[in-house]
Design a protein around this motif. Structure first.
Motif, PDB file in Angstrom:
ATOM      1  N   ASN A  51       2.982   9.975   2.677  1.00 26.26           N
ATOM      2  CA  ASN A  51       3.807   9.257   1.710  1.00 26.26           C
ATOM      3  C   ASN A  51       5.248   9.744   1.817  1.00 26.26           C
ATOM      4  O   ASN A  51       5.518  10.913   2.126  1.00 26.26           O
ATOM      5  CB  ASN A  51       3.257   9.373   0.283  1.00 26.26           C
ATOM      6  N   CYS A  62       3.461   4.509   0.695  1.00 26.30           N
ATOM      7  CA  CYS A  62       2.243   5.314   0.672  1.00 26.30           C
ATOM      8  C   CYS A  62       1.852   5.726   2.086  1.00 26.30           C
ATOM      9  O   CYS A  62       2.223   5.082   3.064  1.00 26.30           O
ATOM     10  CB  CYS A  62       1.103   4.517   0.045  1.00 26.30           C
ATOM     11  N   GLU A  64      -1.018   5.507   3.586  1.00 24.92           N
ATOM     12  CA  GLU A  64      -1.871   4.541   4.271  1.00 24.92           C
ATOM     13  C   GLU A  64      -1.045   3.428   4.918  1.00 24.92           C
ATOM     14  O   GLU A  64      -1.274   3.056   6.071  1.00 24.92           O
ATOM     15  CB  GLU A  64      -2.874   3.918   3.285  1.00 24.92           C
ATOM     16  N   ARG A  65      -0.079   2.894   4.182  1.00 21.71           N
ATOM     17  CA  ARG A  65       0.769   1.829   4.736  1.00 21.71           C
ATOM     18  C   ARG A  65       1.710   2.385   5.792  1.00 21.71           C
ATOM     19  O   ARG A  65       2.007   1.719   6.782  1.00 21.71           O
ATOM     20  CB  ARG A  65       1.543   1.129   3.622  1.00 21.71           C
ATOM     21  N   PRO A  94      -7.196   4.874  -1.719  1.00 17.36           N
ATOM     22  CA  PRO A  94      -5.945   4.125  -1.596  1.00 17.36           C
ATOM     23  C   PRO A  94      -5.616   3.355  -2.878  1.00 17.36           C
ATOM     24  O   PRO A  94      -6.521   2.872  -3.574  1.00 17.36           O
ATOM     25  CB  PRO A  94      -6.229   3.139  -0.453  1.00 17.36           C
ATOM     26  N   CYS A  98      -2.214  -0.618  -1.107  1.00 16.86           N
ATOM     27  CA  CYS A  98      -2.694  -0.164   0.204  1.00 16.86           C
ATOM     28  C   CYS A  98      -4.028  -0.808   0.552  1.00 16.86           C
ATOM     29  O   CYS A  98      -4.272  -1.154   1.711  1.00 16.86           O
ATOM     30  CB  CYS A  98      -2.801   1.354   0.239  1.00 16.86           C
ATOM     31  N   ARG A  99      -4.883  -0.985  -0.428  1.00 14.74           N
ATOM     32  CA  ARG A  99      -6.169  -1.639  -0.174  1.00 14.74           C
ATOM     33  C   ARG A  99      -5.934  -3.046   0.375  1.00 14.74           C
ATOM     34  O   ARG A  99      -6.538  -3.453   1.365  1.00 14.74           O
ATOM     35  CB  ARG A  99      -7.000  -1.708  -1.455  1.00 14.74           C
ATOM     36  N   LEU A 102      -4.345  -2.858   3.960  1.00 18.82           N
ATOM     37  CA  LEU A 102      -5.318  -2.476   4.984  1.00 18.82           C
ATOM     38  C   LEU A 102      -6.341  -3.572   5.244  1.00 18.82           C
ATOM     39  O   LEU A 102      -6.793  -3.756   6.379  1.00 18.82           O
ATOM     40  CB  LEU A 102      -6.031  -1.183   4.580  1.00 18.82           C
TER      41      LEU A 102
END
Length: 137
Positions: A51, A62, A64-65, A94, A98-99, A102
Motif C-alpha cells: 500500500n 492498496c 492488491e491493486r 482485500p 480491491c475485490r 481483482l
C-alpha cells in the motif's frame, strides 16, 4: 491451513512470505497500517505490491491493486492466487474496491490470508458474491 485451497500448503506459505516481505516496503505514514500483496501466475512468477498512502487519502493505493497493476504492466493478466499480509496477527482480506478490481482478472482465485489462527484461503468470488462485470459472467 484452513479453508479450501487448491494450492499446496508450501505454495501458500511461500506466497504469504512474499506478501509479508512486500508489506515491509509499504508507505503508510498516515494510518500506520502496512499491507503487502503477492500474486502468483501460472508460469510461477510472483508479482508483489504494497500500500502507498497519500496526504490526499483518495489518491492512496492498496497493496492488491498495486500488485495487479504492476502485473498488467508486465503483460500478466491471469492470476492464479493472491496472498495479502496486513500487520502481524491481523486478518486482512482485500477491501471491497480491491475485490472488484481483482475479480476483473480472476474471480475464482484463492485469496490467502493470515490471522491469529494461521493461514486460510477463501475464493475471491466468495468474498465478492455477484460482483460487477461487463463480460456477462
Amino acid at each position: 491451513m484452513n479453508g479450501s485451497n487448491p494450492l499446496s500448503s508450501d505454495t501458500a506459505e511461500a506466497l504469504m512470505a512474499a506478501a509479508e516481505e512486500a508489506r515491509g516496503r509499504a508507505y503508510a505514514p498516515y494510518s500506520g497500517f502496512s499491507v503487502g500483496a503477492a500474486i502468483l501466475f501460472g508460469d510461477g512468477r510472483v508479482v508483489t505490491g504494497c500500500n502507498v498512502e497519500n496526504a490526499s487519502y483518495s489518491l492512496s493505493i492498496c497493496a492488491e491493486r498495486n500488485a495487479m497493476s504492476t502485473a498488467v504492466a508486465m503483460g500478466l493478466t491471469r492470476p492464479v492466487a493472491i496472498a495479502v499480509a496486513g500487520p502481524d496477527g491481523v486478518f486482512c482480506p482485500p477491501c471491497g474496491a480491491c475485490r472488484q478490481f481483482l475479480a476483473e482478472f480472476s474471480g475464482g482465485m484463492p485469496v490467502i490470508i493470515k490471522g491469529e489462527g494461521g493461514i486460510t484461503s477463501i475464493a475471491l468470488n466468495e468474498l465478492l458474491p455477484s460482483g460487477f462485470s461487463l463480460k456477462g459472467e
